[in-house]
Design an enzyme around this catalytic site. Structure first.
Site, PDB file in Angstrom:
ATOM      1  N   ARG A 162      -0.566  -5.423   4.903  1.00 26.87           N
ATOM      2  CA  ARG A 162       0.151  -4.993   3.696  1.00 26.87           C
ATOM      3  C   ARG A 162       1.407  -4.212   4.073  1.00 26.87           C
ATOM      4  NH1 ARG A 162      -4.922  -1.903   1.035  1.00 26.87           N
ATOM      5  NH2 ARG A 162      -4.693  -0.946   3.095  1.00 26.87           N
ATOM      6  N   ARG A 210       0.871  -1.183   0.000  1.00 24.63           N
ATOM      7  CA  ARG A 210       0.000   0.000   0.000  1.00 24.63           C
ATOM      8  C   ARG A 210       0.899   1.221   0.000  1.00 24.63           C
ATOM      9  NH1 ARG A 210      -2.711   4.082   0.277  1.00 24.63           N
ATOM     10  NH2 ARG A 210      -4.859   4.239   0.974  1.00 24.63           N
ATOM     11  N   GLU A 267     -11.723   4.427  -4.828  1.00 26.54           N
ATOM     12  CA  GLU A 267     -11.873   2.970  -4.801  1.00 26.54           C
ATOM     13  C   GLU A 267     -12.324   2.402  -6.145  1.00 26.54           C
ATOM     14  OE1 GLU A 267     -10.756   1.303  -2.368  1.00 26.54           O
ATOM     15  OE2 GLU A 267     -10.597   2.912  -0.902  1.00 26.54           O
TER      16      GLU A 267
END
Length: 178
Positions: A114, A64, A72
């Site tokens: 992440r 990320r 999104e």
């Protein structure tokens, strides 16, 4: 018992305790977390601010981008947002299938596990510094700033780029209500 008979075993015990204490919190020296800049191959562009990469040891990791947020496109139970497909497409053109360098800040992972990174793309065949992908997405008006301390090393830069982008009207700033 002789006066010095306990010195050697006591010395060995002290050394062993010191070694054990010096290894606390280090995972025994086998930490799986990257410690410095690492070159990785982008295997999949998830969206505008997330990629999957192959690490040098062959494992796959989701990464990320630190300090930015794009609309999104793949979040469950969330409709595709204005500008999301464009941010995803630009990110794909910039880093898809390429080797990039990940640089880390204070925290290495988010709550989803992440890796959190600043992403740099070497400029093929051209002199000069690598392209700072996080900043480029903000500069093009394809990402908002998202500052989450302690990973805030470039927050001021991202804020300046976003302000310029709003004034110029490119990308999201000119087409989407943010």
């Amino acid at each position: 018992m002789r006066r010095g008979a306990l010195r050697a075993p006591l010395f060995i015990a002290v050394v062993l305790v010191a070694i054990a204490l010096s290894r606390c919190g280090t995972g025994g020296g086998d930490s799986a977390e990257p410690s410095g800049p690492v070159s990785v191959k982008v295997t999949h562009v998830v969206d505008g601010d997330t990629i999957d990469v192959e690490m040098p040891d062959g494992t796959e990791e989701a990464v990320r981008y630190i300090g930015i947020d794009t609309p999104e496109t793949v979040k469950p139970d969330t409709p595709v947002q204005c500008g999301g497909p464009r941010a995803h497409a630009v990110n794909e053109r910039l880093v898809g299938g390429r080797t990039v360098t990940l640089r880390f800040d204070a925290e290495r992972r988010d709550v989803y596990g992440r890796l959190l990174a600043y992403v740099y793309l070497p400029r093929a065949g051209r002199a000069g510094p690598p392209l700072f992908v996080n900043a480029e997405l903000v500069r093009r008006g394809l990402a908002r700033t998202l500052t989450i301390p302690p990973n805030d090393s470039f927050a001021a830069l991202f804020a300046r780029l976003a302000a310029r982008g709003r004034r110029a009207g490119p990308g999201l700033w000119g087409h989407c209500s943010l």
